[in-house]
Design a protein around this motif. Structure first.
Motif, PDB file in Angstrom:
ATOM      1  N   THR A 133       0.839  -1.192   0.000  1.00  0.00           N
ATOM      2  CA  THR A 133       0.000   0.000   0.000  1.00  0.00           C
ATOM      3  C   THR A 133       0.877   1.245   0.000  1.00  0.00           C
ATOM      4  O   THR A 133       2.052   1.191   0.375  1.00  0.00           O
ATOM      5  CB  THR A 133      -0.925   0.020   1.229  1.00  0.00           C
ATOM      6  OG1 THR A 133      -0.110   0.060   2.400  1.00  0.00           O
ATOM      7  CG2 THR A 133      -1.848  -1.183   1.246  1.00  0.00           C
ATOM      8  N   ASP A 134       0.320   2.356  -0.404  1.00  0.00           N
ATOM      9  CA  ASP A 134       1.079   3.599  -0.447  1.00  0.00           C
ATOM     10  C   ASP A 134       1.636   3.967   0.925  1.00  0.00           C
ATOM     11  O   ASP A 134       2.784   4.388   1.051  1.00  0.00           O
ATOM     12  CB  ASP A 134       0.203   4.744  -0.961  1.00  0.00           C
ATOM     13  CG  ASP A 134      -0.057   4.645  -2.451  1.00  0.00           C
ATOM     14  OD1 ASP A 134       0.703   3.928  -3.136  1.00  0.00           O
ATOM     15  OD2 ASP A 134      -1.012   5.278  -2.914  1.00  0.00           O
ATOM     16  N   THR A 135       0.826   3.800   1.967  1.00  0.00           N
ATOM     17  CA  THR A 135       1.247   4.175   3.312  1.00  0.00           C
ATOM     18  C   THR A 135       2.463   3.369   3.752  1.00  0.00           C
ATOM     19  O   THR A 135       3.442   3.926   4.259  1.00  0.00           O
ATOM     20  CB  THR A 135       0.086   3.946   4.303  1.00  0.00           C
ATOM     21  OG1 THR A 135      -1.065   4.630   3.822  1.00  0.00           O
ATOM     22  CG2 THR A 135       0.437   4.435   5.680  1.00  0.00           C
ATOM     23  N   VAL A 136       2.419   2.061   3.557  1.00  0.00           N
ATOM     24  CA  VAL A 136       3.527   1.197   3.973  1.00  0.00           C
ATOM     25  C   VAL A 136       4.785   1.527   3.178  1.00  0.00           C
ATOM     26  O   VAL A 136       5.881   1.633   3.737  1.00  0.00           O
ATOM     27  CB  VAL A 136       3.144  -0.290   3.802  1.00  0.00           C
ATOM     28  CG1 VAL A 136       4.344  -1.197   4.036  1.00  0.00           C
ATOM     29  CG2 VAL A 136       2.006  -0.654   4.733  1.00  0.00           C
ATOM     30  N   LEU A 137       4.651   1.713   1.877  1.00  0.00           N
ATOM     31  CA  LEU A 137       5.817   1.997   1.039  1.00  0.00           C
ATOM     32  C   LEU A 137       6.433   3.352   1.362  1.00  0.00           C
ATOM     33  O   LEU A 137       7.653   3.500   1.370  1.00  0.00           O
ATOM     34  CB  LEU A 137       5.433   1.904  -0.437  1.00  0.00           C
ATOM     35  CG  LEU A 137       5.030   0.497  -0.908  1.00  0.00           C
ATOM     36  CD1 LEU A 137       4.518   0.554  -2.330  1.00  0.00           C
ATOM     37  CD2 LEU A 137       6.169  -0.469  -0.777  1.00  0.00           C
ATOM     38  N   ILE A 138       5.605   4.336   1.663  1.00  0.00           N
ATOM     39  CA  ILE A 138       6.123   5.661   2.040  1.00  0.00           C
ATOM     40  C   ILE A 138       6.866   5.575   3.368  1.00  0.00           C
ATOM     41  O   ILE A 138       7.940   6.157   3.531  1.00  0.00           O
ATOM     42  CB  ILE A 138       4.975   6.695   2.093  1.00  0.00           C
ATOM     43  CG1 ILE A 138       4.491   6.994   0.677  1.00  0.00           C
ATOM     44  CG2 ILE A 138       5.422   7.964   2.796  1.00  0.00           C
ATOM     45  CD1 ILE A 138       3.224   7.816   0.629  1.00  0.00           C
ATOM     46  N   GLU A 139       6.302   4.826   4.325  1.00  0.00           N
ATOM     47  CA  GLU A 139       6.982   4.658   5.614  1.00  0.00           C
ATOM     48  C   GLU A 139       8.335   3.977   5.432  1.00  0.00           C
ATOM     49  O   GLU A 139       9.320   4.363   6.065  1.00  0.00           O
ATOM     50  CB  GLU A 139       6.110   3.847   6.571  1.00  0.00           C
ATOM     51  CG  GLU A 139       4.911   4.599   7.086  1.00  0.00           C
ATOM     52  CD  GLU A 139       3.979   3.715   7.901  1.00  0.00           C
ATOM     53  OE1 GLU A 139       4.288   2.513   8.091  1.00  0.00           O
ATOM     54  OE2 GLU A 139       2.944   4.223   8.353  1.00  0.00           O
ATOM     55  N   GLN A 140       8.404   2.969   4.571  1.00  0.00           N
ATOM     56  CA  GLN A 140       9.667   2.279   4.323  1.00  0.00           C
ATOM     57  C   GLN A 140      10.677   3.233   3.681  1.00  0.00           C
ATOM     58  O   GLN A 140      11.861   3.206   4.028  1.00  0.00           O
ATOM     59  CB  GLN A 140       9.455   1.071   3.417  1.00  0.00           C
ATOM     60  CG  GLN A 140       8.730  -0.063   4.099  1.00  0.00           C
ATOM     61  CD  GLN A 140       8.459  -1.209   3.154  1.00  0.00           C
ATOM     62  OE1 GLN A 140       8.743  -1.157   1.963  1.00  0.00           O
ATOM     63  NE2 GLN A 140       7.876  -2.266   3.697  1.00  0.00           N
ATOM     64  N   GLU A 141      10.227   4.064   2.770  1.00  0.00           N
ATOM     65  CA  GLU A 141      11.122   5.009   2.121  1.00  0.00           C
ATOM     66  C   GLU A 141      11.632   6.040   3.124  1.00  0.00           C
ATOM     67  O   GLU A 141      12.812   6.391   3.120  1.00  0.00           O
ATOM     68  CB  GLU A 141      10.395   5.707   0.972  1.00  0.00           C
ATOM     69  CG  GLU A 141      11.274   6.587   0.139  1.00  0.00           C
ATOM     70  CD  GLU A 141      12.335   5.819  -0.642  1.00  0.00           C
ATOM     71  OE1 GLU A 141      13.401   6.403  -0.893  1.00  0.00           O
ATOM     72  OE2 GLU A 141      12.119   4.645  -0.959  1.00  0.00           O
ATOM     73  N   LEU A 142      10.765   6.500   3.997  1.00  0.00           N
ATOM     74  CA  LEU A 142      11.173   7.471   5.018  1.00  0.00           C
ATOM     75  C   LEU A 142      12.164   6.841   5.997  1.00  0.00           C
ATOM     76  O   LEU A 142      13.134   7.482   6.400  1.00  0.00           O
ATOM     77  CB  LEU A 142       9.961   8.019   5.756  1.00  0.00           C
ATOM     78  CG  LEU A 142       9.031   8.916   4.934  1.00  0.00           C
ATOM     79  CD1 LEU A 142       7.805   9.301   5.744  1.00  0.00           C
ATOM     80  CD2 LEU A 142       9.751  10.143   4.433  1.00  0.00           C
ATOM     81  N   ASP A 143      11.928   5.578   6.369  1.00  0.00           N
ATOM     82  CA  ASP A 143      12.859   4.882   7.259  1.00  0.00           C
ATOM     83  C   ASP A 143      14.228   4.729   6.594  1.00  0.00           C
ATOM     84  O   ASP A 143      15.258   4.889   7.237  1.00  0.00           O
ATOM     85  CB  ASP A 143      12.318   3.503   7.640  1.00  0.00           C
ATOM     86  CG  ASP A 143      11.119   3.591   8.573  1.00  0.00           C
ATOM     87  OD1 ASP A 143      10.919   4.663   9.188  1.00  0.00           O
ATOM     88  OD2 ASP A 143      10.398   2.587   8.688  1.00  0.00           O
ATOM     89  N   ARG A 144      14.239   4.416   5.300  1.00  0.00           N
ATOM     90  CA  ARG A 144      15.485   4.208   4.590  1.00  0.00           C
ATOM     91  C   ARG A 144      16.274   5.513   4.480  1.00  0.00           C
ATOM     92  O   ARG A 144      17.482   5.520   4.646  1.00  0.00           O
ATOM     93  CB  ARG A 144      15.213   3.662   3.193  1.00  0.00           C
ATOM     94  CG  ARG A 144      16.473   3.255   2.482  1.00  0.00           C
ATOM     95  CD  ARG A 144      16.250   2.672   1.125  1.00  0.00           C
ATOM     96  NE  ARG A 144      15.034   1.877   1.061  1.00  0.00           N
ATOM     97  CZ  ARG A 144      14.412   1.610  -0.063  1.00  0.00           C
ATOM     98  NH1 ARG A 144      14.875   2.055  -1.198  1.00  0.00           N
ATOM     99  NH2 ARG A 144      13.318   0.879  -0.073  1.00  0.00           N
TER     100      ARG A 144
END
Length: 60
Positions: free
Chosen positions: A45-56
Motif C-alpha cells: 500500500t502507499d502508506t507502507v511503502l512511504i513509511e519504508q522510504e522514510l525509514d530508509r
C-alpha cells in the motif's frame, strides 16, 4: 522521398502510436495497483511503502 520510404514511415508511425494507444488503454483497464508481483498485498500500500522510504532515508 520515395514511395517505399513513405509507406515504411507510415507503417512504423502506426505501429509506434498504435502501441502507445494500446498500452494506455490496457493500463486504464488494469491499473498498476492491481497487477504485478505485489498485486493487492497489504505490504504494497502507499502508506507502507512511504513509511519504508522514510525509514530508509532517515538511516542513510
Amino acid at each position: 522521398m520515395s514511395t517505399t520510404a513513405i509507406i515504411m514511415m507510415t507503417l512504423f508511425i502506426v505501429v509506434i502510436w498504435g502501441g502507445l494507444v494500446f498500452s494506455a488503454l490496457a493500463l486504464r483497464r488494469e491499473p498498476d495497483e492491481r497487477t504485478g508481483s505485489f498485486g493487492t498485498s497489504p505490504h504494497a500500500t502507499d502508506t507502507v511503502l512511504i513509511e519504508q522510504e522514510l525509514d530508509r532515508t532517515a538511516t542513510a
